[in-house]
Design a protein around this motif. Structure first.
Motif, PDB file in Angstrom:
ATOM      1  N   UNK A 286       0.724  -1.348   0.022  1.00  0.00           N
ATOM      2  CA  UNK A 286      -0.026  -0.023  -0.053  1.00  0.00           C
ATOM      3  C   UNK A 286       0.904   1.215  -0.081  1.00  0.00           C
ATOM      4  N   UNK A 287       1.922   1.151   0.661  1.00  0.00           N
ATOM      5  CA  UNK A 287       2.955   2.406   0.910  1.00  0.00           C
ATOM      6  C   UNK A 287       3.411   2.536  -0.494  1.00  0.00           C
ATOM      7  N   UNK A 288       3.914   1.591  -1.151  1.00  0.00           N
ATOM      8  CA  UNK A 288       4.454   1.426  -2.549  1.00  0.00           C
ATOM      9  C   UNK A 288       3.458   2.258  -3.604  1.00  0.00           C
ATOM     10  N   UNK A 289       2.087   1.766  -3.389  1.00  0.00           N
ATOM     11  CA  UNK A 289       1.002   2.101  -4.172  1.00  0.00           C
ATOM     12  C   UNK A 289       0.876   3.649  -4.236  1.00  0.00           C
ATOM     13  N   UNK A 290       0.948   4.247  -2.872  1.00  0.00           N
ATOM     14  CA  UNK A 290       0.753   5.627  -2.665  1.00  0.00           C
ATOM     15  C   UNK A 290       1.800   6.355  -3.294  1.00  0.00           C
ATOM     16  N   UNK A 291       3.020   6.002  -3.655  1.00  0.00           N
ATOM     17  CA  UNK A 291       4.045   6.572  -4.361  1.00  0.00           C
ATOM     18  C   UNK A 291       3.875   6.523  -5.881  1.00  0.00           C
ATOM     19  N   UNK A 326     -10.443  10.037   5.014  1.00  0.00           N
ATOM     20  CA  UNK A 326      -9.533   8.894   5.454  1.00  0.00           C
ATOM     21  C   UNK A 326      -9.072   7.878   4.092  1.00  0.00           C
ATOM     22  N   UNK A 327     -10.137   7.365   3.275  1.00  0.00           N
ATOM     23  CA  UNK A 327      -9.830   6.669   2.290  1.00  0.00           C
ATOM     24  C   UNK A 327      -9.274   7.475   1.250  1.00  0.00           C
ATOM     25  N   UNK A 328      -9.588   8.748   1.128  1.00  0.00           N
ATOM     26  CA  UNK A 328      -8.536   9.441  -0.017  1.00  0.00           C
ATOM     27  C   UNK A 328      -7.146   9.507   0.166  1.00  0.00           C
ATOM     28  N   UNK A 329      -6.962   9.411   1.590  1.00  0.00           N
ATOM     29  CA  UNK A 329      -5.544   9.570   1.987  1.00  0.00           C
ATOM     30  C   UNK A 329      -4.804   8.363   1.789  1.00  0.00           C
ATOM     31  N   UNK A 330      -5.596   7.346   2.225  1.00  0.00           N
ATOM     32  CA  UNK A 330      -4.905   5.834   2.275  1.00  0.00           C
ATOM     33  C   UNK A 330      -4.994   5.088   1.032  1.00  0.00           C
ATOM     34  N   UNK A 331      -6.139   5.218   0.361  1.00  0.00           N
ATOM     35  CA  UNK A 331      -6.176   4.506  -1.018  1.00  0.00           C
ATOM     36  C   UNK A 331      -6.696   5.629  -2.270  1.00  0.00           C
ATOM     37  N   UNK A 336     -10.278   6.724  -8.695  1.00  0.00           N
ATOM     38  CA  UNK A 336     -10.334   6.739 -10.127  1.00  0.00           C
ATOM     39  C   UNK A 336     -11.519   5.794 -11.065  1.00  0.00           C
ATOM     40  N   UNK A 337     -11.768   6.476 -11.807  1.00  0.00           N
ATOM     41  CA  UNK A 337     -12.974   5.781 -12.762  1.00  0.00           C
ATOM     42  C   UNK A 337     -12.410   4.289 -13.219  1.00  0.00           C
ATOM     43  N   UNK A 458     -20.236  13.525  -5.598  1.00  0.00           N
ATOM     44  CA  UNK A 458     -19.889  13.940  -4.180  1.00  0.00           C
ATOM     45  C   UNK A 458     -20.348  12.881  -3.183  1.00  0.00           C
ATOM     46  N   UNK A 459     -19.510  12.493  -2.386  1.00  0.00           N
ATOM     47  CA  UNK A 459     -19.931  11.170  -1.339  1.00  0.00           C
ATOM     48  C   UNK A 459     -19.485  11.739   0.099  1.00  0.00           C
ATOM     49  N   UNK A 460     -20.460  11.936   0.855  1.00  0.00           N
ATOM     50  CA  UNK A 460     -20.287  12.662   2.050  1.00  0.00           C
ATOM     51  C   UNK A 460     -20.031  13.976   2.298  1.00  0.00           C
ATOM     52  N   UNK A 461     -20.561  14.762   1.226  1.00  0.00           N
ATOM     53  CA  UNK A 461     -20.001  16.228   1.060  1.00  0.00           C
ATOM     54  C   UNK A 461     -18.345  16.393   0.685  1.00  0.00           C
ATOM     55  N   UNK A 462     -18.050  15.316   0.000  1.00  0.00           N
ATOM     56  CA  UNK A 462     -16.609  15.301  -0.406  1.00  0.00           C
ATOM     57  C   UNK A 462     -16.658  14.923  -1.862  1.00  0.00           C
ATOM     58  N   UNK A 463     -16.006  15.808  -2.734  1.00  0.00           N
ATOM     59  CA  UNK A 463     -15.865  15.688  -4.194  1.00  0.00           C
ATOM     60  C   UNK A 463     -14.894  14.408  -4.181  1.00  0.00           C
ATOM     61  N   UNK A 464     -15.278  13.349  -5.007  1.00  0.00           N
ATOM     62  CA  UNK A 464     -14.630  12.228  -5.038  1.00  0.00           C
ATOM     63  C   UNK A 464     -13.985  11.855  -6.565  1.00  0.00           C
ATOM     64  N   UNK A 465     -14.778  12.528  -7.481  1.00  0.00           N
ATOM     65  CA  UNK A 465     -14.639  12.177  -8.975  1.00  0.00           C
ATOM     66  C   UNK A 465     -14.999  13.480  -9.828  1.00  0.00           C
ATOM     67  N   UNK A 466     -14.258  13.867 -10.852  1.00  0.00           N
ATOM     68  CA  UNK A 466     -14.988  14.684 -11.605  1.00  0.00           C
ATOM     69  C   UNK A 466     -14.579  14.345 -12.829  1.00  0.00           C
ATOM     70  N   UNK A 467     -15.000  15.294 -14.382  1.00  0.00           N
ATOM     71  CA  UNK A 467     -14.519  15.265 -15.510  1.00  0.00           C
ATOM     72  C   UNK A 467     -15.258  13.571 -16.297  1.00  0.00           C
ATOM     73  N   UNK A 468     -16.437  13.295 -15.716  1.00  0.00           N
ATOM     74  CA  UNK A 468     -16.938  12.258 -16.066  1.00  0.00           C
ATOM     75  C   UNK A 468     -17.738  12.519 -17.402  1.00  0.00           C
ATOM     76  N   UNK A 469     -17.922  11.501 -18.160  1.00  0.00           N
ATOM     77  CA  UNK A 469     -18.239  11.721 -19.631  1.00  0.00           C
ATOM     78  C   UNK A 469     -19.668  11.939 -19.815  1.00  0.00           C
ATOM     79  N   UNK A 470     -20.592  11.434 -18.959  1.00  0.00           N
ATOM     80  CA  UNK A 470     -21.853  11.822 -19.240  1.00  0.00           C
ATOM     81  C   UNK A 470     -22.621  11.369 -17.897  1.00  0.00           C
TER      82      UNK A 470
END
Length: 525
Positions: A286-291, A326-331, A336-337, A458-470
C-alpha cells in the motif's frame, strides 16, 4: 472503395448476444478508421485487429488489410492483441461484428465480455455470481452408482431411493461445499433452488409428504452450511470471523447488531489475503502504491498493486468503516474511474460500467413505454423531461432523460441524485454539495440544454470524482462506489438504487421490493 451510404452493423458480443450499430457515413476508407469506430462503439480497450469472412475461401476469417474487401452483409471479427499497458490478467474476448444495411440502431456500445477478475487477488476469491440454475456436483463413485440405479427405478415404477447415512452425508457435503463457492450466507430461496435442482437431477431423492419433494433436503442443507461456517470460522476465515461474537464483543456493546454480511450480491465481501501474504506485507504494498499513484502513465503498476492489496483494503473498509477523507488519504487510486470499475468487478465478479450501460439500453424501449403511461402531475413532469427525445438527440442525452424520468416514475426526487448548476453558481454549488450524502453534480455554461462543463460525484460532502463523460456513466460510477466503499443506498433514493442493482445490473434480482417488482413485471410484459 467504401461507399458513402449509411451502413448498419450487427455487433455480435457473443453467440447469444447480438446488437446493432449505425455507421452513418458508410464503411470507413481505412482499416484504422474502422478500428476506431469499432473501439468507440463497443467500448473496447487495448489493441486488436479485425478479420473478415472471405467468400472466396468458404467464409473463412482472414485478416483485414483494406476496407475495400468489405461490403454490406459481410461479417467481421475483432481479435484482441496483447497490450503492454494492460494488466496481465485482463483480456478481451473476441467480438463478432456483422454488417447489415437494413437493421436499426440499438446498441449501448458496451459489453461484459471485456473484463475478467484479476488473478492477482486472493486465490480463494469467488469468480462468479450465484448461477441462474444451480449445478449439482458429482458425488463419490458409490453414491453415483446408487443414484443411477435409483433414478432408473423411479422412472420405471416411481420407487423412491432409501438414502443411507453415508450417502446422505456425501451428498450434503459436496453440495454445501459448492454452495460456499458462491455464497457464505445463502438465503432461504437459495437453499430452495439448490434442493429443487437436486431433485430435478436425481428424482429418486424426492421425499413423500413434502409439497415440493425437497423440503427435508432444504433444511438439511441449511444445517450443514451452518456447521461448515462454524468450522471455517474456527480456521479464521475473514468473511466469517468478522461476524463471530468473540471478535465483535470487544468493539460492540450489542454484538448481534451491525452484522457485516454481503447484502447486495457481493461475492467477495471480506476476502482472505492472497496465499503467502500477510497484513504487514500488504501494508508495504500500500505504501508503494501511494508513491505510484503520483507518477504519470503508470496505469499497469497501479492496477497490479490495487489487485494485490484488495483483501487488505476490503477488510479495512468493511470492518473499520473509515470516512471518505481517510480513504482518499490511504487509497487514493480507488477514486479513479478505472479502479472503481476494477474494484466493483473484484467484489461482485460483474463488470460495472459496460453492464450498466448495456442493461439500461436493453430496457430503454420498454422502459420508455412504461414511463410514458404515467398520468397526473408526475406524468406531466416525465413528459417534459422526455421532450428532447423527440428531437433526435444523441445516445448520452437519451440515457440522461431516461434515468431522470425513471427516478420520478419511482416516486423519488431527481434533485437528490443529480444536482445541476450554472458555472456562475459554482460557489453556491460548493456550499450546497458539502451537505450532500451522495450525489452527481453537473456544471453547465449557459442553460439546461448546453453541454456540461463538468460532471462529478460527491460522497459525504466530499468531491471524489469529476470530468466524467455523461450522466449515465456517472450513475454507474456512483452505484459502483456504494460497493467499493461499502455504503448503504441513500434512503431518499432507495428505489432508484434498487432498480440499478436488480433490473439494470441484474444482481440478486430474485427478491425485490413490491414497487420494483411491479416495474420489472411491466418491463417483461
Amino acid at each position: 472503395m467504401a461507399g458513402k451510404k449509411s451502413v448498419k452493423l450487427l455487433v455480435c458480443l457473443s453467440q447469444d448476444d447480438k446488437r446493432k450499430l449505425l455507421l452513418p457515413n458508410g464503411i470507413p476508407k481505412s482499416v484504422e478508421e474502422l478500428v476506431d469506430d469499432v473501439r468507440r462503439a463497443c467500448g473496447l480497450r487495448g489493441n486488436f485487429r479485425i478479420q473478415y469472412q472471405d467468400k472466396d475461401f468458404g467464409d473463412t476469417f482472414v485478416n483485414l488489410t483494406s476496407t475495400g474487401d468489405l461490403e454490406d452483409l459481410c461479417t467481421i471479427k475483432v481479435i484482441p492483441l496483447p497490450d503492454e499497458d494492460a494488466a496481465p490478467a485482463q483480456t478481451q474476448t473476441a467480438v463478432n461484428v456483422s454488417l447489415s444495411s437494413d437493421e436499426a440502431f440499438s446498441i449501448s456500445g458496451e459489453t461484459d465480455d471485456t473484463l475478467i477478475l484479476s488473478s492477482s487477488s486472493s486465490s480463494s476469491s469467488r469468480t462468479e455470481q450465484w448461477p441462474k440454475e444451480f449445478p449439482i456436483p458429482s458425488f463419490s463413485y458409490d453414491t453415483e452408482v446408487q443414484l443411477e440405479r435409483g433414478n432408473a427405478a423411479f422412472k420405471a415404477n416411481g420407487t423412491r431411493l432409501t438414502v443411507n447415512p453415508r450417502m446422505k452425508s456425501d451428498i450434503l457435503e459436496k453440495v454445501s461445499d459448492l454452495i460456499y463457492k458462491y455464497k457464505a450466507y445463502p438465503k432461504s430461496y437459495h437453499f430452495c433452488e439448490v434442493s429443487e435442482a437436486l431433485i430435478k437431477k436425481h428424482p429418486c431423492l424426492a421425499e413423500p409428504g413434502s409439497w415440493n419433494g425437497c423440503y427435508g433436503w432444504t433444511q438439511r442443507l441449511k444445517t450443514r452450511m451452518g456447521n461448515l461456517r462454524t468450522q471455517l470460522k474456527g480456521l479464521g476465515c475473514p468473511e466469517l470471523a468478522v461476524n463471530s461474537l468473540k471478535t465483535k464483543a470487544t468493539d460492540d456493546a450489542h454484538p448481534a447488531k451491525n452484522v457485516k454480511r454481503p447484502k447486495r450480491g457481493e461475492a467477495n465481501h471480506v476476502p482472505s489475503y492472497p496465499a503467502g501474504e500477510t497484513a504487514d506485507n500488504l501494508e508495504m504494498e500500500r505504501q508503494v502504491l501511494l508513491k505510484e499513484v503520483k507518477k504519470r502513465n503508470n496505469g499497469r503498476i497501479i492496477r497490479e498493486k490495487m489487485a494485490k492489496t484488495f483483501a487488505l483494503r476490503r477488510q479495512e473498509i468493511v470492518e473499520k468503516q473509515p470516512r471518505v477523507e481517510e480513504l482518499q488519504e490511504r487509497w487514493p487510486a480507488i477514486f479513479q474511474e478505472e479502479e472503481i470499475n476494477a474494484e466493483f468487478l473484484r467484489i461482485t465478479t460483474v463488470p460495472l460500467q459496460p453492464r450498466f450501460l448495456a442493461g439500461l439500453d436493453k430496457h430503454s424501449s420498454q422502459l420508455l413505454q412504461v414511463i410514458r403511461k404515467k398520468g397526473g402531475a408526475v406524468g406531466e413532469k416525465i413528459r417534459s423531461i422526455l421532450k428532447p427525445l423527440d428531437q433526435g438527440v444523441d445516445l448520452n442525452i437519451r440515457r440522461e432523460c431516461l434515468l431522470k424520468s425513471l427516478v420520478i416514475y419511482l416516486g423519488e426526487d431527481v434533485s437528490h441524485l443529480i444536482k445541476e448548476y450554472l458555472v456562475v453558481q459554482k460557489e453556491e454549488a460548493k456550499a450546497e454539495l458539502e451537505n450532500a450524502a451522495m450525489a452527481i453534480f453537473v456544471l453547465r455554461d449557459d442553460d439546461a440544454l448546453s453541454p456540461p462543463m463538468d460532471i462529478g460525484l460527491v460522497v459525504d460532502g466530499v468531491e471524489v470524482l469529476n470530468d466524467l463523460s455523461s450522466i449515465a456513466s456517472s450513475c454507474a460510477m456512483l452505484f459502483g462506489l456504494t460497493y467499493a466503499l461499502n455504503l448503504s443506498y441513500p434512503v431518499e433514493l432507495k428505489y432508484t438504487f434498487e432498480t440499478f442493482q436488480k433490473i439494470i445490473m441484474d444482481i440478486e434480482s430474485r427478491q425485490m421490493s413490491r414497487r420494483i417488482q411491479n416495474l420489472s413485471a411491466k418491463l417483461h410484459e
